[in-house]
Structure formats: structure tokens, C-alpha cells
Design an enzyme around this catalytic site. Structure first.
Site, PDB file in Angstrom:
ATOM      1  NE  ARG A 230      -2.060   1.354   3.635  1.00 50.00           N
ATOM      2  CZ  ARG A 230      -2.405   0.832   4.809  1.00 50.00           C
ATOM      3  NH1 ARG A 230      -3.480   0.075   4.907  1.00 50.00           N
ATOM      4  NH2 ARG A 230      -1.670   1.053   5.880  1.00 50.00           N
TER       5      ARG A 230
ATOM      6  CE1 TYR B  20      -9.942  18.909 -13.706  1.00 47.06           C
ATOM      7  CE2 TYR B  20      -9.284  18.255 -11.503  1.00 47.06           C
ATOM      8  CZ  TYR B  20      -9.888  17.964 -12.710  1.00 47.06           C
ATOM      9  OH  TYR B  20     -10.443  16.728 -12.908  1.00 47.06           O
TER      10      TYR B  20
ATOM     11  CG  ASP C  40      -2.128  22.141 -11.263  1.00 47.19           C
ATOM     12  OD1 ASP C  40      -1.382  21.523 -12.050  1.00 47.19           O
ATOM     13  OD2 ASP C  40      -3.360  21.972 -11.234  1.00 47.19           O
TER      14      ASP C  40
ATOM     15  CE  LYS D 277      -6.003  15.923 -17.137  1.00 46.78           C
ATOM     16  NZ  LYS D 277      -6.170  15.449 -15.749  1.00 46.78           N
TER      17      LYS D 277
END
Length: 381
Positions: free
Chosen positions: A53, A105, A178, A203
Site C-alpha cells: 500500500r 481545475y 500546479d 495528462k
């Protein structure tokens, strides 16, 4: 000379310079194991691996490459861009404050509003086109995180990262950038003073529209970074081994993809800047763009593969133009090898700050003349 840092193209193409000592393989394998064994005395075979994990072999390979690209101290992958961004915001404590751009965004903006309201975190928005407004909002109340998206989706404002970092640090805050659209190939925010860099790795990092992923890179492994790592481990927003493997494979050609997308976007922007039926082309590479000088200062190698065009005739005419396109795919997302188009106001719905005469284009790596001809016929009807 060997001590000199490799150029980004070399870092990406070699992807950690993996070589399997047993077989000579140059491509890393997928390691799907969720758990790691101990020997007869109960000692781990690898002291750094207990459970996948938070200790994924494949994810760590990708993290190392991204970290080197961004000149960071550490990197963590997440199961999506939203998982990465929300984990970073969740490092804030009730009563603290985050300042974010009005244009950003859309999904993250909507989540920020609801999360901050529910958890007692103060949220304030600034105009990304106005440095004075940003400073006024930051100084209005004690601020802990300043969030910058540059270029900003979908109108592509470019924020001066160095100035934003100076502003944030002057009030004891940290700067998050970002940099999804710019990628580490065009802008490296940590080198300009940012504390954290965020990427929707779905992206340009992946670039093939087949992986959903996110990444956060830090300039320093501080207390906030420790909180973020704990959030990822405890909430389980991890990226799986296969997706990590695909992401690394996609990144190996990123320099070629981004270079071509930047070239195509610039050609399209110039062609349609004064085209009949076009109100405005929004692209940082154009001299007419209000933030062009800032883009030139902090972006190297191109101005990105994203642009937006506003058309005569309002919402109805703009929607018709989109409907007539043949080579652009009408789809959400960006940064893939194929060119996409989206009517953002229509997608975002009521309350969207995006003009309803705007189409957002993610420019791919096709022959640019084919894309230009397609858009021309769509405009002419």
C-alpha cells in the site's frame, strides 16, 4: 563530467537506467505482490518493504524519475490527480487558510469549496491575472497555503512563480504550484521558489490517455510532507503496479511528445490569431497574451500544448463549430498524443466562470496542417 546532472531528455529516455542483473533486461518488470515475506527469524528480506500500500516497487521507480526532473527532495504518486491534490490540502488544520485562483481545475475548485466549509478551513480566491489582487488576498488574513496553477486551465493565465513564492514566504505560507500543463520540461517551480509541485500525471506525464495518476513533489521533507505521506498511507490513495509501470513507459517519450505538442499549438495559435470568426486565441506563446513576458521568463522549450479559442456568435455558434470538427476528438482531459476539444462552459455547467464562446483545445502530435484544415472547415461551416 559524469558528475553533471543529466538533461531531462536523458533522464526520461533512460527512466532510471534500469538494468536487471540476472537477465540483462532493460525494461523493469511489473511487481504485483501486495506483501513481502520474512525469513525464519522474522526479519524482512528487504527492510524497506512490508506491504505494498505504501511500498510499491513500480511506483518508487516513477517517483525517482519525477523527483529528479523537478529537482525535488521527494515525490509521492497517487491514484489520481484529485487524490494527490486533496491529500495536500488535507495537510491543513481547522482554522488555517488556503488562497487559490478563481480560475483553476474545475473539479478541484468545487471540492475545495465543500471541503473547506465542512472542515473549518478558510478559503479565499484571487484573480490570477492580477498580482496586486493576489497580494491583497494573501495579506488579508493569516495564510498557510498559496495555490497557483500556471498556465491556468482553461484561459491559460501565467503566474510569476518566483513572485508568488516570495509573497507566500513573506507571510509564513508555503507555495503549491500546479504545473500539470507546463510539465517539468517547460517549468520547474521548485527551482523558482515553490515549496510543492503538483501534477495530474494522467495528462502529459503519461501522455497516452490510458492511466489515471497524480504526483506531489516537495522541495523539503518538512512537517507538511510527513503529514501528506501519512495521509496517503492511511487513506490508501495509491497507484497500482501496472498503472505505475504504464506511467513510467509513457514518460520515456515525454520530451518528444511535449516538444511536438508545443510546436503544433504555437502554429495553430498563430494561424487563428486574426482569423475571421475568431474573437481571441488564448495562448501564452502569443505576444498578444497578457502574461507573455512572464511565460518567456519562466518557461523554456515551449509554451505548452494547451490553448483556447473564443468565437463569434456566442454559445450556440461555438457549440456548432465543435460539432463540425472531424479530426479533434470531443472529450475531456488533456495531454495525450491525440488532439481533443471541449466546450468547457457546457461541461462545467451553471456557475462556470468560463466564457460560453470558448473552446479548449489539447493539441496532440498529429500533422499540424491536418489540424488547421479541420478547424478551418469547422469555422466556415
Amino acid at each position: 563530467m559524469m558528475g553533471k546532472k543529466n538533461k531531462a531528455e536523458t533522464i526520461l529516455a533512460q527512466a532510471g537506467h534500469y538494468l536487471d542483473k540476472a537477465t540483462g533486461s532493460v525494461v523493469p518488470p511489473i511487481q504485483p505482490s501486495t506483501t513481502f515475506a520474512r525469513d525464519e527469524q522474522g526479519a524482512l528480506y528487504d527492510a524497506n518493504r512490508i506491504y505494498a500500500r505504501d511500498q510499491s516497487v513500480n511506483a518508487e521507480m516513477v517517483e525517482a524519475v519525477i523527483c529528479e526532473l523537478e529537482s525535488g527532495e521527494a515525490c509521492k504518486l497517487f491514484a489520481s490527480g484529485m487524490a494527490a491534490a486533496t491529500a495536500l490540502v488535507q495537510t491543513l488544520r481547522p482554522g488555517e487558510r488556503i488562497v487559490a485562483p478563481k480560475v483553476m481545475y474545475w473539479s478541484l475548485r468545487a471540492w475545495l469549496i465543500s471541503f473547506c466549509q465542512d472542515w473549518g478551513i478558510e478559503l479565499a480566491f484571487y484573480d490570477p491575472c492580477d498580482e496586486v489582487d493576489m497580494a491583497q488576498v494573501v495579506h488579508a488574513s493569516p495564510t498557510h497555503l498559496l495555490w497557483v496553477e500556471t498556465p491556468a486551465n482553461p484561459t491559460w493565465e501565467v503566474v510569476d512563480i518566483a513572485k508568488a513564492a516570495e509573497l507566500a514566504h513573506s507571510v509564513g505560507a508555503q507555495l503549491v504550484t500546479d504545473s500539470t500543463v507546463s510539465t517539468p520540461l517547460l517549468t520547474r517551480p521548485l527551482e523558482l521558489g515553490a515549496d510543492y509541485v503538483f501534477h495530474s500525471a494522467t495528462k502529459y506525464l503519461n501522455g497516452h490517455s490510458d492511466v489515471v495518476a497524480g504526483a506531489v513533489i516537495t522541495a523539503k521533507q518538512d512537517t507538511r510532507w510527513e503529514r501528506l505521506c501519512k495521509i496517503r498511507a492511511q487513506q490508501g490513495g495509491i497507484l497500482g503496479p501496472f498503472e505505475s509501470w504504464l506511467l513510467l513507459r509513457g514518460m520515456r517519450t515525454m520530451h518528444i511528445r511535449v516538444e511536438r505538442a508545443c510546436y503544433n499549438a504555437m502554429e495553430i495559435a498563430r494561424h487563428f490569431a486574426d482569423y475571421p470568426g475568431v474573437l481571441e486565441v488564448l495562448y501564452p506563446g502569443l505576444v498578444s497574451h497578457p502574461n507573455h513576458e512572464t511565460a518567456v521568463k519562466q518557461m523554456s522549450g515551449g509554451f505548452g500544448g494547451m490553448l483556447s479559442i473564443r468565437f463569434d456568435g456566442g454559445r450556440e455558434q461555438t457549440a456548432q463549430i465543435m460539432g463540425r470538427l472531424k479530426r479533434f476528438v470531443r472529450a475531456t482531459s488533456l495531454g495525450g498524443v491525440e488532439s481533443l476539444v471541449e466546450h468547457r462552459a457546457l461541461v462545467e455547467g451553471e456557475g462556470s466562470p468560463v466564457p460560453d464562446d470558448l473552446l479548449r483545445f489539447s493539441i496532440g502530435i498529429e500533422a499540424v496542417q491536418d489540424l488547421i484544415e479541420d478547424l478551418e472547415q469547422a469555422i466556415k461551416g
